[in-house]
Design a protein around this motif. Structure first.
Motif: not given
Length: 994
Positions: A55-65, A67-73
């Motif tokens: 509900d609070y976008d705690m995982l907002s950086t977890w995206k499958d695109d 620009n965000n393929r490096d999960c280490c970031k």
């Protein structure tokens, strides 16, 4: 929790985790800019995200695109800077930012190199800790605390042999036993399983965790004795086993824990001696033994060693044990002198506080001796303990004059002294103006003493930080000059019985911070000004037992959440203002209210209402039909009004209701609308015009009932057998109705009435009748809710308030019951009162009634009983009142014990009864005559012989009697010896019968 303990806890955390990275294997965060995550692990994380609600976008950086393929970031992810494997998943929530939903641990299985997993402070209700957790064998850190996990602790966690940190605390749905496989985690340094619902015994395998520094198993339901293997945890610094059900004696092996600084064993059932080996705990600073069973005999002697060796001890809590002797003070003299906090409240300490206490305990900051039996003058040396900040001597038997507290005392601590509680003692005299030297006081409690005189602004003008002031229940009079403004920001004020009247105290107009105010019983003969409601933000208000007049305007106000408003026993008139219905507790009984202002059906207004008492008013009309809006209601008392009509069907929605009292109104119809109120412990609908049969569902769905009063109505039909399901019933009154047919034999199933003594724990847990203690149900309202029970007792209506009157009563009188009195009534061994009078009962009085040894009142009058009075009734020693009049009993009235003390009226109207009580002889009785010896031959009767015999007997009796009595009267040593002999005999007899 005091400031010192917070400092101690922070110090322990720093001690236990001086460098989180070195302890857990993470010396530094990796440079994620130079590495790329592994594709299979990235997919695993995305699959894990799918089951979560963010509900609070705690995982907002977890995206499958792209620009965000490096999960280490990604946020909360750290990877190994050499291999690229995810080794840290840190998703700790922070209220209100929390993850919720379903946890799919299976999706994380590809993360086989993970070492740090933190899912704490989220909301995963309904999720169990899966056994798949055991597959992450490289884990060093696992934290699932405060996330509403349920189920049991999987034994597969024992496979995580590299684990150093394990925290499953504060998961209230986590249950079961502690798996012994946790003993395999030999590298563990931190283990917290507190605030869960774990049960069973402590596994001895915990002794394998020899590297543990922190162990918290508090606030569970653990049982059994302490395993001796705890002595193997020699590196332990923090041990908390409080709030469990542990029993037995303390282990001498605890003396091996030489690095221990914090030990809390409070709220268990430990007893016996403190082992002398505990003297090895030279670094111990906190010792909590509250609410156990340590007594003088086993504690004082054995504990000297630990106190002598523990010079570092600064916190000691021995509250709520079995300590009696004031010897403990001398024990403290000879022990540590570095204590800063000492709690001894709730024991049975007697005697006086010795004078040397203040000289030895010269480092104390907090001292609590409340709730004991301490006597003597109130000591003055506390003002010479220059470190003392808080002193509580309340609820003892201390006496002396209040001014003596300041005699021979420098009050060198006056610049730091914050709290003084002397309430509920026997302190006399006037409130000394010298109390003003304690200018830093924040709390002052002097209520319930014998103080007298006037309290003026000169007593209080020196205080600038006073937040709580309680002067109730003394003989004080508050007299402030008009317009005086209190110089301190009061938050709670108790002035019950302080003679504030007759005008409403205007100085309250400047107090805007008060949340608790008690000005009850103050002879205020005035109306409540409107500014009072507009200015104050009161959570607890008590203005009862005054002469408050006029109506309360229906102001557009919003009351504080869960507030308590008590205005009973006044002369408030008009209608009930709807804004008061926002309160959690509203008591307006014994006023002259005439109508509901509007019992609002708005859920937002009445959503918090739990206690509503409008009894003894003049409210008329029908009951409102919107009770579905008040589903939080626990206690409802509308008795002694002029209510009419039927009980509305919407009352069936009050499924949480515990007490319902509708007594003495004009209600009519049947009780069908109450069928769903299955949690009732008290139902009183007496003195109405209710009719119809007694519903069988009362016994089926209201099996928690303790009190059932349906007296003086028009109920008809038979007594349903389902009433026998009321195994908790203690007061049953169905008298003055039109009930017919027989008394069911199954009444022997009234389990509570079969017990001669009351179960005290059950008394508290069930919120018993006479003193319905509100904090048992909802602890947020201060004080007790006392519920008066009006009951027919020995033919007279009486009001009972005290829980010591543990009555067990059945009243079926004034009906048209037929048949015999069932002999099964003899199983109700705890029955105190039984009234079956004014019915059409036939047959004999069952002899089994003699088993009712607790019976104090028995009325079987005005029936058609036959046969003899069973002699077994004469064996009930406590039977204070008996009425068997106006039946068809016959034969001799039993004699013996106290049966002769009953008056003739108890047996009148039984033509065939006889006996001394009725001054009527029984058939076969013969006059006792003196029979003279018959002379066979006149010559054979030697009259001279008999004359000589009688003369010699008289002379012998005269000589022997006066020889003894004369000697006792004349010779003092003989008289004293005889009186001592009589005293010894009398004392022996008294001891025998005690």
């Amino acid at each position: 929790m005091n400031g010192y303990f917070l400092k101690l806890f922070n110090a322990l955390v720093l001690l236990l985790l001086p460098a989180a990275g070195s302890l857990l294997g993470f010396n530094s965060l990796p440079n994620t800019a130079e590495i790329k995550c592994i594709e299979t692990e990235r997919e695993a994380l995305l699959n894990f995200k799918q089951g979560l609600i963010d509900d609070y976008d705690m995982l907002s950086t977890w995206k499958d695109d792209e620009n965000n393929r490096d999960c280490c970031k990604w946020k909360g992810i750290h990877c190994n800077n050499e291999t690229g494997h995810v080794h840290m998943l840190h998703l700790r929530g922070q209220y209100p930012q929390r993850l919720r939903g379903a946890i799919n641990i299976t999706s994380l299985v590809p993360l086989q190199n993970i070492q740090h997993l933190d899912l704490s402070y989220n909301s995963f209700k309904g999720n169990d800790i899966t056994e798949l957790m055991g597959s992450f064998t490289h884990l060093i850190y696992l934290n699932l605390s405060s996330s509403y996990f349920g189920g049991s602790i999987p034994c597969e966690l024992g496979k995580l042999t590299h684990l150093k940190y394990l925290d499953l605390s504060n998961n209230i749905y986590l249950h079961g036993q502690i798996p012994h496989q946790l003993g395999n985690l030999t590298h563990l340094r931190y283990l917290d399983l507190s605030d869960t619902d774990l049960q069973g015994e402590l596994p001895c395998q915990l002794g394998n965790l020899t590297h543990l520094r922190y162990l918290d198993l508090g606030d569970n339901h653990l049982q059994g004795e302490l395993p001796c293997q705890l002595g193997n945890l020699t590196h332990l610094r923090y041990l908390d086993l409080s709030y469990n059900h542990l029993h037995g004696e303390l282990l001498c092996q605890l003396g091996n824990l030489t690095h221990l600084r914090y030990l809390d064993l409070s709220y268990n059932d430990l007893h016996g001696e403190l082992p002398c080996q505990l003297g090895n705990l030279s670094q111990l600073r906190y010792l909590g033994l509250r609410r156990n069973s340590f007594s003088d005999e086993t504690f004082l002697i054995s504990s000297t060693s630990i106190m002598n060796s523990s010079s570092s001890l600064v916190f000691l809590d021995l509250s709520f044990n079995l300590l009696k002797s004031s010897t403990i003070f001398y024990w403290l003299f000879n022990s540590t002198t570095n204590l800063r906090t000492l709690y001894l409240y709730g024991n049975m300490l007697e005697g006086s506080i010795p004078d040397g206490f203040g000289k030895v305990m010269n480092s104390l900051e907090t001292l609590d001796l409340s709730g004991n039996k301490l006597q003597g003058d109130i000591p003055s040396f506390f003002g010479n303990i220059c470190t003392l900040e808080r002193l509580d001597l309340s609820r003892n038997k201390l006496n002396g004059r209040f001014s003596s507290l300041f005699d021979n005392s420098s009050w060198c601590n006056r610049h730091i002294f914050k709290s003084l509680d002397l309430s509920y003692n026997r302190i006399t005299g006037k409130l000394s103006k010298t109390i003003g030297i304690l200018s830093e006081l924040e709390q002052l409690y002097l209520d319930a003493n014998l103080l007298e005189g006037d309290v003026t602004e000169s007593h209080l003008s020196n205080f600038s930080k006073l937040e709580s002031l309680y002067l109730s229940d003394n003989s004080l009079s508050l007299k402030f000059v008009p317009g005086w403004v209190l110089p301190f920001p009061l938050q709670s004020l108790g002035l019950r019985s302080c003679k504030l009247g007759p005008s409403f105290p205007s100085w309250l107009q400047t107090q805007h911070s008060i949340y608790s105010l008690d000005i009850s019983d103050n002879r205020i003969n005035d109306s409540i000004p409107e500014w009072f409601w507009n200015n104050l933000r009161i959570v607890h208000l008590n203005m009862s037992h005054n002469n408050l007049i006029g109506a309360i305007p229906n102001l557009p106000l919003k009351l504080p959440y869960r507030s308590s408003i008590i205005l009973n026993s006044n002369h408030i008139e008009g209608k009930v203002p709807s804004f008061l219905l926002q309160a959690r507790e509203l008591k307006l009984s014994e006023n002259i209210l005439s109508d509901w202002f509007s019992f609002s059906c708005d859920q937002n207004i009445v959503a918090n209402l739990a206690i509503l008492d409008l009894s003894k008013n003049q409210i008329k009309g029908q009951l409102p039909d919107c009770w579905k809006s008040v589903d939080s209601l626990l206690i409802l008392d509308l008795s002694h009004n002029n209510l009419s009509g039927k009980i509305p069907m919407s009352m069936s929605t009050l499924v949480n209701l515990k007490v319902l009292v509708l007594k003495n109104n004009n209600l009519m119809g049947e009780l069908a609308s109450l069928k769903n109120c299955s949690n009732l412990i008290m139902l009183d609908v007496a003195e109405n015009m209710l009719s119809g049969p007694i519903p069988s569902w009362i016994g089926e769905s209201m099996q928690q009932l303790i009190i059932l009063n349906m007296r003086r109505n028009y109920f008809s039909g038979n007594l349903p057998n389902h009433l026998c399901h009321l195994k908790h019933i203690q007061l049953l009154d169905l008298s003055w109705n039109k009930l017919s047919k027989g008394i069911p034999t199954c009444l022997k199933n009234f389990t509570a009435m079969s017990e001669r003594s009351i179960n005290r724990s059950d008394f508290l847990n069930r919120v018993y009748w006479f003193n319905l203690t509100y904090y048992v149900v909802y602890s947020f309202i201060p004080g007790d809710y006392t519920f008066d029970i009006t009951w027919m007792w020995k033919g007279v209506e009486q009001v009972f308030k005290n829980p010591e009157y543990l009555l067990k009563s059945i009243d079926l009188s004034n009906n048209i019951l037929t048949g015999e009195i069932p002999k099964e009534i003899g199983y109700l061994f705890g029955l105190v009162s039984l009234n079956l009078s004014r019915n059409n009962l036939t047959g004999e009085i069952p002899s089994e009634m003699g088993s009712l040894r607790s019976l104090d009142f028995l009325d079987l009058s005005r029936n058609h009983l036959t046969g003899q009075i069973p002699t077994s009734l004469s064996e009930i020693d406590g039977l204070g009142k008996l009425d068997l009049s106006h039946n068809s009993l016959s034969g001799r009235i039993p004699s013996g014990r106290h049966f002769e003390t009953y008056e003739a009226s108890c047996f009148e109207g039984n033509d065939d009864l006889c006996g001394e009580q009725l001054n009527k002889s029984c058939p076969g009785d013969e006059d006792q005559r003196t029979v003279k010896p018959a002379a066979v031959n006149g010559d054979d009767c030697d009259c001279g012989f008999y004359e000589a015999l009688y003369m010699s007997l008289g002379i012998g009796f005269f000589t022997g009697f006066w020889s003894l009595l004369g000697t006792i009267l004349v010779w003092r040593p003989c008289r004293n010896a005889y009186l001592m002999f009589l005293n010894r005999v009398t004392h022996s007899i008294c001891v025998w019968f005690q």
